[in-house]
Design a protein around this motif. Structure first.
Motif, PDB file in Angstrom:
ATOM      1  N   ASP A  26       0.862  -1.184   0.000  1.00  0.00           N
ATOM      2  CA  ASP A  26       0.000   0.000   0.000  1.00  0.00           C
ATOM      3  C   ASP A  26       0.894   1.228   0.000  1.00  0.00           C
ATOM      4  N   LEU A  27       1.002   1.858  -1.195  1.00  0.00           N
ATOM      5  CA  LEU A  27       1.917   2.998  -1.316  1.00  0.00           C
ATOM      6  C   LEU A  27       1.436   4.215  -0.522  1.00  0.00           C
ATOM      7  N   GLN A  28       0.138   4.263  -0.225  1.00  0.00           N
ATOM      8  CA  GLN A  28      -0.369   5.423   0.505  1.00  0.00           C
ATOM      9  C   GLN A  28       0.197   5.468   1.932  1.00  0.00           C
ATOM     10  N   LYS A  29       0.583   4.284   2.438  1.00  0.00           N
ATOM     11  CA  LYS A  29       1.184   4.276   3.780  1.00  0.00           C
ATOM     12  C   LYS A  29       2.631   4.753   3.748  1.00  0.00           C
ATOM     13  N   GLY A  30       3.204   4.796   2.597  1.00  0.00           N
ATOM     14  CA  GLY A  30       4.551   5.338   2.462  1.00  0.00           C
ATOM     15  C   GLY A  30       5.656   4.358   2.772  1.00  0.00           C
ATOM     16  N   GLU A  31       5.332   3.061   3.040  1.00  0.00           N
ATOM     17  CA  GLU A  31       6.359   2.086   3.363  1.00  0.00           C
ATOM     18  C   GLU A  31       6.097   0.792   2.583  1.00  0.00           C
ATOM     19  N   CYS A  32       7.204   0.138   2.155  1.00  0.00           N
ATOM     20  CA  CYS A  32       7.104  -1.134   1.447  1.00  0.00           C
ATOM     21  C   CYS A  32       8.101  -2.103   2.063  1.00  0.00           C
ATOM     22  N   HIS A  33       7.676  -3.394   2.204  1.00  0.00           N
ATOM     23  CA  HIS A  33       8.516  -4.385   2.859  1.00  0.00           C
ATOM     24  C   HIS A  33       8.588  -5.656   2.013  1.00  0.00           C
ATOM     25  N   LEU A  34       9.735  -6.349   2.067  1.00  0.00           N
ATOM     26  CA  LEU A  34       9.938  -7.669   1.486  1.00  0.00           C
ATOM     27  C   LEU A  34      10.498  -8.557   2.594  1.00  0.00           C
ATOM     28  N   ARG A  35       9.760  -9.632   2.990  1.00  0.00           N
ATOM     29  CA  ARG A  35      10.112 -10.453   4.126  1.00  0.00           C
ATOM     30  C   ARG A  35      10.894 -11.693   3.659  1.00  0.00           C
ATOM     31  N   ILE A  36      12.024 -11.987   4.276  1.00  0.00           N
ATOM     32  CA  ILE A  36      12.835 -13.198   4.046  1.00  0.00           C
ATOM     33  C   ILE A  36      12.787 -14.002   5.328  1.00  0.00           C
ATOM     34  N   PRO A  37      11.990 -15.133   5.382  1.00  0.00           N
ATOM     35  CA  PRO A  37      11.758 -15.828   6.669  1.00  0.00           C
ATOM     36  C   PRO A  37      13.026 -16.434   7.249  1.00  0.00           C
ATOM     37  N   ARG A  38      13.736 -17.293   6.540  1.00  0.00           N
ATOM     38  CA  ARG A  38      14.915 -17.971   7.055  1.00  0.00           C
ATOM     39  C   ARG A  38      16.082 -17.668   6.133  1.00  0.00           C
ATOM     40  N   LEU A  39      16.890 -16.765   6.531  1.00  0.00           N
ATOM     41  CA  LEU A  39      17.985 -16.313   5.688  1.00  0.00           C
ATOM     42  C   LEU A  39      19.025 -17.423   5.552  1.00  0.00           C
ATOM     43  N   SER A  40      19.423 -17.581   4.303  1.00  0.00           N
ATOM     44  CA  SER A  40      20.514 -18.527   4.023  1.00  0.00           C
ATOM     45  C   SER A  40      21.276 -18.008   2.810  1.00  0.00           C
ATOM     46  N   ARG A  41      22.321 -18.756   2.421  1.00  0.00           N
ATOM     47  CA  ARG A  41      23.158 -18.320   1.305  1.00  0.00           C
ATOM     48  C   ARG A  41      22.383 -18.222   0.006  1.00  0.00           C
ATOM     49  N   LYS A  42      21.315 -18.986  -0.107  1.00  0.00           N
ATOM     50  CA  LYS A  42      20.535 -18.931  -1.348  1.00  0.00           C
ATOM     51  C   LYS A  42      19.803 -17.597  -1.489  1.00  0.00           C
ATOM     52  N   ASP A  43      19.678 -16.852  -0.385  1.00  0.00           N
ATOM     53  CA  ASP A  43      18.993 -15.559  -0.437  1.00  0.00           C
ATOM     54  C   ASP A  43      19.927 -14.424  -0.823  1.00  0.00           C
ATOM     55  N   GLU A  44      21.214 -14.731  -1.090  1.00  0.00           N
ATOM     56  CA  GLU A  44      22.136 -13.674  -1.504  1.00  0.00           C
ATOM     57  C   GLU A  44      21.775 -13.192  -2.902  1.00  0.00           C
ATOM     58  N   GLY A  45      22.078 -11.900  -3.172  1.00  0.00           N
ATOM     59  CA  GLY A  45      21.824 -11.338  -4.479  1.00  0.00           C
ATOM     60  C   GLY A  45      21.613  -9.840  -4.406  1.00  0.00           C
ATOM     61  N   VAL A  46      21.262  -9.253  -5.581  1.00  0.00           N
ATOM     62  CA  VAL A  46      21.011  -7.814  -5.672  1.00  0.00           C
ATOM     63  C   VAL A  46      19.512  -7.608  -5.701  1.00  0.00           C
ATOM     64  N   TYR A  47      19.001  -6.887  -4.715  1.00  0.00           N
ATOM     65  CA  TYR A  47      17.573  -6.613  -4.610  1.00  0.00           C
ATOM     66  C   TYR A  47      17.326  -5.183  -5.080  1.00  0.00           C
ATOM     67  N   LYS A  48      16.264  -5.000  -5.819  1.00  0.00           N
ATOM     68  CA  LYS A  48      15.959  -3.696  -6.397  1.00  0.00           C
ATOM     69  C   LYS A  48      14.464  -3.459  -6.252  1.00  0.00           C
ATOM     70  N   ALA A  49      14.124  -2.155  -5.931  1.00  0.00           N
ATOM     71  CA  ALA A  49      12.720  -1.730  -5.862  1.00  0.00           C
ATOM     72  C   ALA A  49      12.553  -0.571  -6.828  1.00  0.00           C
ATOM     73  N   THR A  50      11.448  -0.577  -7.568  1.00  0.00           N
ATOM     74  CA  THR A  50      11.210   0.473  -8.560  1.00  0.00           C
ATOM     75  C   THR A  50       9.851   1.117  -8.324  1.00  0.00           C
ATOM     76  N   LEU A  51       9.798   2.451  -8.638  1.00  0.00           N
ATOM     77  CA  LEU A  51       8.575   3.243  -8.594  1.00  0.00           C
ATOM     78  C   LEU A  51       8.424   3.906  -9.953  1.00  0.00           C
ATOM     79  N   SER A  52       7.193   3.917 -10.482  1.00  0.00           N
ATOM     80  CA  SER A  52       7.021   4.587 -11.786  1.00  0.00           C
ATOM     81  C   SER A  52       5.564   4.961 -11.973  1.00  0.00           C
ATOM     82  N   ASP A  53       5.379   6.066 -12.650  1.00  0.00           N
ATOM     83  CA  ASP A  53       4.074   6.496 -13.153  1.00  0.00           C
ATOM     84  C   ASP A  53       4.343   7.488 -14.259  1.00  0.00           C
ATOM     85  N   ASP A  54       3.337   8.217 -14.676  1.00  0.00           N
ATOM     86  CA  ASP A  54       3.503   9.126 -15.808  1.00  0.00           C
ATOM     87  C   ASP A  54       4.402  10.308 -15.500  1.00  0.00           C
ATOM     88  N   ARG A  55       4.716  10.529 -14.229  1.00  0.00           N
ATOM     89  CA  ARG A  55       5.566  11.684 -13.881  1.00  0.00           C
ATOM     90  C   ARG A  55       7.038  11.315 -13.842  1.00  0.00           C
TER      91      ARG A  55
END
Length: 1431
Positions: free
Chosen positions: A1165-1194
């Motif tokens: 919900d972008l109106q709340k102004g916060e976004c989350h991605l949950r990783i329950p049990r972290l391990s080596r397989k969860d390594e990598g580059v994470y990216k979040a994007t925002l876009s609209d006509d502006r």
């Protein structure tokens, strides 16, 4: 209300407590006192009768006279008895025959006794007169009864010298002037002599200066001689001078007639002064008195007066005189004690007195804002049940006005105060009724205003509720042998049945709220007690109303209240006894309740005149109507403060008053108000402002006359100026001289000497002379100095120098002072090279030299003196021939700093001029501020300028430089030696010059130098802040030596109230490198500040500006307000979060990992102004580059987080921290291989940094000890444990900020433990077999016991217990039935303790629903202490 003094019957009344109740007891006491007085008188006449006559002729005369007197007395007595008997027979008739005989006998005996006493008294008086006449005729030498007194008069005034002498034969009196006989016949116009009745007078007509002399009178007869002398001083005065200064106080205290007929010389060594005190305090006024001669059994009489009224010992005042001290002590001060106090020492030679005023302030009010207490409570017109109480109102200068008063009464002997009036009475007078006859009362008064009630006043003198007519109606006759006869008119008047009406009914007191009626009792009154009833009638109503229907009145006085305002009333009175009520009295004239006394009018013009340094004389015109005035209150205020303070706290009766306690040099105004019983007048008009200074008087006398040089025909004299100039500058001095052994003084100078040094010419060589000097000012000539010592007119030829002179002590502080002097006039045979300063304490003999080496200066600072000690000083000049004559010894000096001592201070004025300043509140109009450098008076007008105004003086430095360094001093004349000094050193001069330079060349102080800041759009703001800027200030911005103007590119603004000047550059580019300067000018003050932006400094500003501009553009569309970041939750989950802003419904948000989109269960919900991605049990397989994007006509925005490397390690550490907090204690699990130590956690990963230790040694995983773990626990496997494996084992997990440890002791002394395996609840169907198995541990091996329902389990085929390998304990229940339901417990214990584990077994039948049981809950062990095991 009567204004007479207390009646005689009140003065004689003894105020007893409650036991003194009836009038009969009073009569008994009266007669007892009279009998004692008669017996004392008779004893006196018996002891002083004819038997003591020493002269036969006198005795014979006395006997003859007594015999004749006795015969005449008997004849007269016989006639009187006959006449009295005839009157009694006519008056009393038969019913009083018995009484007549008794009275006749008693009177006969009384008359005989009185006649006998009268004859004895007459004989004694005649003998005393004869004795006195004979003694007067006895010859005696002259004796002076009243001696001559000295006089000081003005020229052209007459003076009379008188004295009284007695002696026989009559002495002959001769008068002498300076031991030369005065013959009136030689100069009849000048002298006239009178002699009458032993009083001898010498009249000197129109005295002139030559009449100043010592006059003597010698009385001589054949038996001896007596003499007395006095001094007459004739003073000169100029035109405009006042030869008769007016007195300050408008009244004089009366002299006592009881004079002590003994010659004493009385001197006041220490007098009491004006005193300020507060109500409730104790105080003693003391005077130290020297009486000569000092006789043990005979001394002068000391009398104290307050406002011309003699003070006696009482409850409030105690008198003392003895041991050289007269004292008046106050046990509890009240405002009643305020007034002018005078101590008079009375001797045969006259009266010595001293006076001072005592001011008594109000005590702190019990309620803030409440008025002060009333005062001077008195009782008047006392009767059987009635008394009038009066008082004086308090001054309410600083409180709200008084709205009324409460009157309280209290019986003598009790402490129960009763309020007499329910509502406050508004005038200072109140009739109190309802008193009990024969009892004594005291009264007090309290004032009321809007704030509250005041403290009570001082109690009145006791007053008895008695009828004054009772004593007039009683006669007591004393007869022989102490017997007495009491005759009452009540007994003589017979039995009166119904009394007659009262007479003379009239209003003795009329006010607005009540009317006091008075009347005379009926005659005859009768022996029965009388009471009275009062009736009133409103004029025109025709009806009568009884006023005192409930309470009968016993006194012929009554106060009638509750009368209608503005209505007229008539009254009548009825008398009554037990037989009945009389007819009404005659009706009074119509009476209208109204105030007969009105509020006084305001006093007239108020004039204040100078008196002393701390007091002012205030006079005013009396009000037009001053009848019934209590007096006046005077208030004062500092000019401009508008705050008034009361001067007196008790009304004064005179229209002239001395206001004390003022601050010297301050300006005050005064006002006056009159007060009477009704209240206060309006305040008078304020007086003109007056500055508190001493009044102009003649100067005091010069002192310290010193011979400075002599050449055989002339003498050079020096002296010190008077200590006080009298309030005006000293114009000069007059000097007189005379040769030794001569009586007459001769003028030296006819015109004034303007200096304190003078050469007297035309003297006779080798003759001795003495001199005296008088100072003169505009008022007149002051008292002359004491005559100098005898100086011999012989030329000085000694080689040593003469004496220094004019020693002056200044700058007296607690341990030091400065001594000044003038150089000797006679230098000797060589120049003076220096001076020695000597000093000593006054009560010691040895002199101390303050300086080892002679000082070349004519001043010296003496240090290391003892505070509170008194010293004297002298100076000796030194030349090559030696030490010269010593100067005159200075006056004694008390080494102690004056309270409030002020010092010279330095400063710089608004124009930048450096100055030294001094303030002296004690300065008068005649005071001179004398500035000096190195204690030499400053006269250099090119270097200095002196400005003096009032009590301030400043010394300005015109062109300050290094030559101005040194010691500067100031002394103020006509004060008590006020002086100070200041050392101008290099540091102080440099400081002052720096301040001066700032003022003359001012700079604008800056709060902040020129600085910059980058704004959010990439704009650069340059700003500077000054302390303050006036509206007329100007400024300009300069960039690279080129001024810039306000424009779109350079937006310049100035906030003058806050002193901020700013310039905002909209576009900051590479062309803006250079130097930035701001120049400010505000009046004469200037300042500037520069900022250099070149090289790296400029590049940093440019980069920050471009970054801010880009950020601004990015934020115009949807954007990340906070970029991706990670955090670890309490559940050991990794949360990737970011914050977004400026979004709308069409904005799209997506998650990516390594370029691939991530599917999420829930769209953020972008109106709340916060976004989350949950990783329950972290391990080596969860390594990598994470990216979040925002876009609209502006637009669009991207945030990236690489979860690898250090980021991954940091997350693992954070997980370790959160998981470490949840680590359980180490558990022991027995396995087939050995022992396993386990620690349970919320999260465990092999990449977490953990360690196992055995006996503080780190364990590495191997065959013997293996380390491992699962998702929520970590373990250490000990294979085939041996004795070496005993000890402490520690498991430690390391977080990002802290580590967590868990420890287990396997030392072989472990108590018995249940390691695990038993659930807390077991549910089973009947008929089944139940097996409960657990692992036990302990060293030594524990004992295992099973219990059912807390009772030891009886083993049989149904219950089978086993313990395998010493660590696996089990209980088997075969064929479970419902009777097996209950609590089964296992006790595992050894000598170190143990544990108990409870298991609840629930059995249900076949076909029943199985009860719900929460799975996975293990039974919790309960520890068993060792003590329990041993028992």
């Amino acid at each position: 209300m009567s204004s007479l003094a207390v009646p005689f019957y009140q003065r004689r009344h003894k105020h007893f407590d409650q036991s003194y109740r009836n009038i009969q007891t009073r009569y008994v006491l009266e007669e007892y006192a009279a009998r004692k007085a008669a017996s004392r008188q008779a004893a006196y006449y018996e002891s002083s009768g004819l038997g003591k006559t020493t002269c036969r002729l006198c005795a014979r005369r006395a006997r003859t006279l007594a015999h004749e007197t006795m015969q005449e007395s008997r004849k007269r007595t016989h006639e009187q008895k006959s006449h009295a008997s005839e009157e009694k027979r006519i008056r009393f008739a038969s019913e009083l025959s018995a009484l007549e005989k008794e009275i006749h006998t008693a009177r006969h005996r009384a008359r005989e006794q009185l006649d006998r006493l009268a004859i004895q008294r007459m004989v004694e008086e005649n003998m005393a007169m004869e004795r006195h006449a004979v003694e007067e005729r006895i010859s005696r030498a002259p004796e002076i009864l009243v001696r001559l007194r000295s006089h000081t008069v003005w020229e052209k005034m007459s003076v009379s010298l008188c004295f009284t002498v007695q002696g026989f034969p009559t002495p002959v009196v001769q008068w002498y002037k300076n031991e030369e006989l005065i013959t009136p016949a030689s100069d009849p116009a000048k002298y006239r002599v009178e002699s009458k009745y032993g009083v001898h007078v010498l009249h000197i007509n129109r005295a002139d200066f030559d009449d100043s002399a010592t006059y003597s009178a010698v009385a001589t007869n054949v038996h001896g001689q007596a003499s007395t002398n006095c001094a007459v001083i004739v003073r000169r005065f100029r035109e405009g001078e006042e030869p008769h200064p007016a007195g300050i106080m408008p009244f004089h205290l009366p002299l006592s007639y009881d004079v002590c007929f003994t010659h004493f010389d009385v001197q006041f060594l220490e007098k009491f002064g004006v005193t300020f005190a507060t109500e409730g305090e104790t105080l003693t006024l003391k005077c130290s008195v020297l009486v000569t001669p000092e006789l043990k059994r005979l001394r002068p009489r000391a009398e104290w007066y307050r406002d011309d009224v003699l003070i006696k010992d009482s409850k409030w005042t105690k008198l003392y005189f003895g041991e050289g001290q007269a004292a008046l002590s106050f046990t509890h001060l009240n405002k009643d004690d305020e007034g002018l106090y005078t101590l008079r020492m009375i001797t045969k030679g006259g009266v010595n007195e001293c006076s001072a005023y005592l001011f008594v302030r109000d005590a702190d009010a019990l309620i803030a804002g409440a008025p002060g207490a009333p005062m001077d409570v008195k009782c008047h017109d006392a009767n059987r049940d009635y008394v009038i109480v009066t008082w004086k109102p308090p001054n309410t200068t600083s409180q709200s006005p008084v709205i009324g008063y409460f009157v309280d009464k209290c019986e003598v002997g009790l402490e129960n105060w009763v309020q007499c009036n329910d509502a406050p009475v508004k005038i200072c007078k109140y009739p109190v009724t309802g008193l009990y006859e024969g009892r004594s009362y005291i009264f007090r008064v309290r004032a009321v205003n809007n704030a509250g009630i005041s403290r009570p006043s001082r109690v009145s003198e006791p007053v008895a509720a008695l009828d004054p007519v009772d004593l007039e109606r009683t006669q007591t006759i004393h007869v022989d042998e102490g017997r007495k006869i009491v005759i009452s008119k009540d007994d003589l008047e017979g039995d009166i049945q119904i009394p007659g009406p009262p007479t003379n009914v009239h209003a003795s007191e009329i006010s607005k709220t009540y009317v006091v009626l008075s009347w005379d009792p009926p005659v005859p009154r009768g022996r029965e007690p009388l009471t009275y009833f009062i009736e009133k009638s409103m004029v025109g109503s025709g009806s009568w109303q009884r006023v005192n229907a409930q309470v009968a009145v016993k006194s012929p006085r009554y106060a009638v209240f509750d009368l209608a305002e503005g209505k007229s009333y008539v009254f009548r009175v009825l008398s009554a006894n037990k037989h009945g009520i009389s007819d009404p009295s005659e009706i009074t004239e119509p009476i209208q309740p109204q105030d007969t006394v009105v509020v006084p009018s305001a006093p007239g013009r108020v004039v204040a005149t100078r008196n002393t340094k701390t007091s002012v004389v205030v006079q005013w015109d009396k009000p037009k109507h001053e009848e019934d005035l209590y007096g006046y209150y005077i208030d004062y205020s500092v000019v401009g403060s508008n705050h008034w303070e009361p001067s007196n706290h008790k009304p004064i009766k005179y229209n002239r008053f001395v206001v004390h306690g003022l601050e010297t040099g301050e300006q005050y105004i005064f006002r006056v108000k009159a007060v009477n019983a009704v209240g206060f007048s309006e305040n008078s008009q304020e007086s003109e402002a007056i500055k508190v200074q001493a009044a102009l008087t003649c100067p005091s006398y010069p002192h310290g006359i010193t011979l400075l040089n002599c050449d055989g025909h002339s003498m050079t004299l020096g002296w010190k100026a008077p200590k006080y100039s009298g309030g005006s500058p000293i114009l000069g001095y007059y000097m007189d001289k005379r040769e030794a052994n001569h009586q007459n003084w001769h003028e030296v100078n006819s015109s004034l000497i303007t200096r304190t040094i003078y050469t007297v010419e035309d003297l006779t060589e080798d003759a001795f002379y003495e001199f005296k000097i008088a100072a003169a000012n505009i008022v007149g000539i002051g008292q002359p100095s004491d005559p100098s010592e005898h100086f011999k007119c012989k030329a000085w030829t000694m080689p040593e120098p003469g004496p220094a002179y004019d020693l002056t002590v200044c700058e007296v502080r607690n341990t030091s002072l400065v001594l000044l002097w003038k150089a000797p006039v006679y230098e000797g045979k060589s120049p003076i090279t220096g001076y020695l300063v000597d000093y000593k304490e006054v009560d010691k003999e040895d002199w101390i030299t303050a300086n080892e080496k002679p000082t070349a200066q004519r001043y010296f600072k003496v240090t290391d003196l003892h505070e509170g000690h008194t010293y004297v000083f002298k100076v000796r000049a030194v030349n090559d021939a030696g030490v010269g004559k010593s100067s005159e010894v200075s006056e004694p000096v008390l080494v102690e700093a004056r309270p409030g001592t002020k010092e010279i201070f330095s400063g710089v004025d608004d124009e930048g001029n450096i100055y030294l300043a001094f303030e002296c509140k004690e300065a008068t109009d005649a005071s001179h501020f004398a500035w000096g450098k190195s204690y030499e008076e400053i006269e250099d007008s090119d270097k200095f300028k002196i400005e003096t105004e009032g009590d301030h003086s400043k010394l300005y430095f015109k062109n300050p430089d290094k030559s101005d360094l040194g010691t500067y001093s100031i002394s103020v004349s006509d004060t008590d030696g006020i002086s100070s000094s200041f050392v101008m050193d290099d540091e102080e001069l440099e400081r002052l010059m720096a301040i001066s330079n700032e003022i003359k060349n001012p700079t604008i102080p800056l709060k902040s130098e020129l600085a910059y800041e980058v704004l959010e759009k990439g704009e650069v703001r340059f700003w500077i802040q000054a302390e303050s800027l006036s509206p007329a200030s100007t400024f300009r911005f300069v960039i690279n030596d080129k001024e810039v103007e306000n424009s779109d590119r350079h937006k310049i603004n100035c906030d003058r109230p806050n002193g901020i000047i700013e310039m905002v550059m909209d576009r900051f580019t590479i062309d803006n490198e250079g130097t930035y300067t701001v120049q400010i000018q505000d009046g004469k003050a200037k300042n500037q500040s520069s900022l250099v932006l070149i090289g790296d400094a400029f590049k940093a500003v440019l980069a920050e500006s471009e970054l801010q501009r880009k950020e601004f553009l990015r934020k115009q569309g949807p954007h990340f307000s906070e970029f991706l970041y990670w955090e670890v939750t309490e559940e050991c989950e990794v949360l990737l979060a970011c914050k977004v802003a400026n979004t709308k419904k069409e904005t799209v948000f997506k998650w990516y990992k390594d370029g691939s989109g991530i599917d999420v269960d829930e769209v953020p919900d972008l109106q709340k102004g916060e976004c989350h991605l949950r990783i329950p049990r972290l391990s080596r397989k969860d390594e990598g580059v994470y990216k979040a994007t925002l876009s609209d006509d502006r637009g669009h925005d991207v945030s990236t987080l690489e979860l690898s490397g250090k980021v991954y390690d940091d997350i693992i550490l954070a997980l370790s921290r959160v998981s470490g907090k949840t680590a359980s204690p180490l558990k022991i699990l027995c396995t087939e291989e050995g022992i396993r130590l386990q620690c349970f956690l919320k999260y465990y990963n092999e990449e977490m940094k953990v360690s196992w230790s055995h006996r503080e040694s780190k364990i590495s995983s191997g065959e013997k000890m293996k380390i491992g773990g699962g998702e929520n626990f970590a373990w250490l496997q000990i294979t085939e444990p041996t004795e070496k494996d005993k000890g402490n084992y520690t498991f430690e997990i390391f977080g990002d900020k802290e580590s967590f440890k868990r420890t287990l002791d396997l030392s072989g002394q472990d108590r018995g433990k249940v390691i695990g395996g038993l659930p807390d609840v077991v549910t089973i169907m009947d008929g089944k077999t139940l097996n409960l198995t657990c692992t036990v541990f302990g060293n030594p091996d524990p004992e295992v016991v099973w219990f059912k329902n807390d009772k030891a389990l009886e083993l049989n085929e149904h219950y089978v217990v086993s313990l395998e390998q010493g660590k696996y304990a089990s209980l088997t229940i075969k064929g479970v039935t419902s009777e097996d339901s209950g609590k089964f417990s296992i006790h595992v214990k050894n000598k170190y303790g143990g544990e108990t584990v409870d298991v609840t077994v629930s059995v249900y039948r076949h076909g029943e629903k199985m009860p719900e049981v929460k799975p996975g809950q293990l039974a919790k062990p309960r520890p068993i202490p060792p003590s329990e095991i041993s028992s």
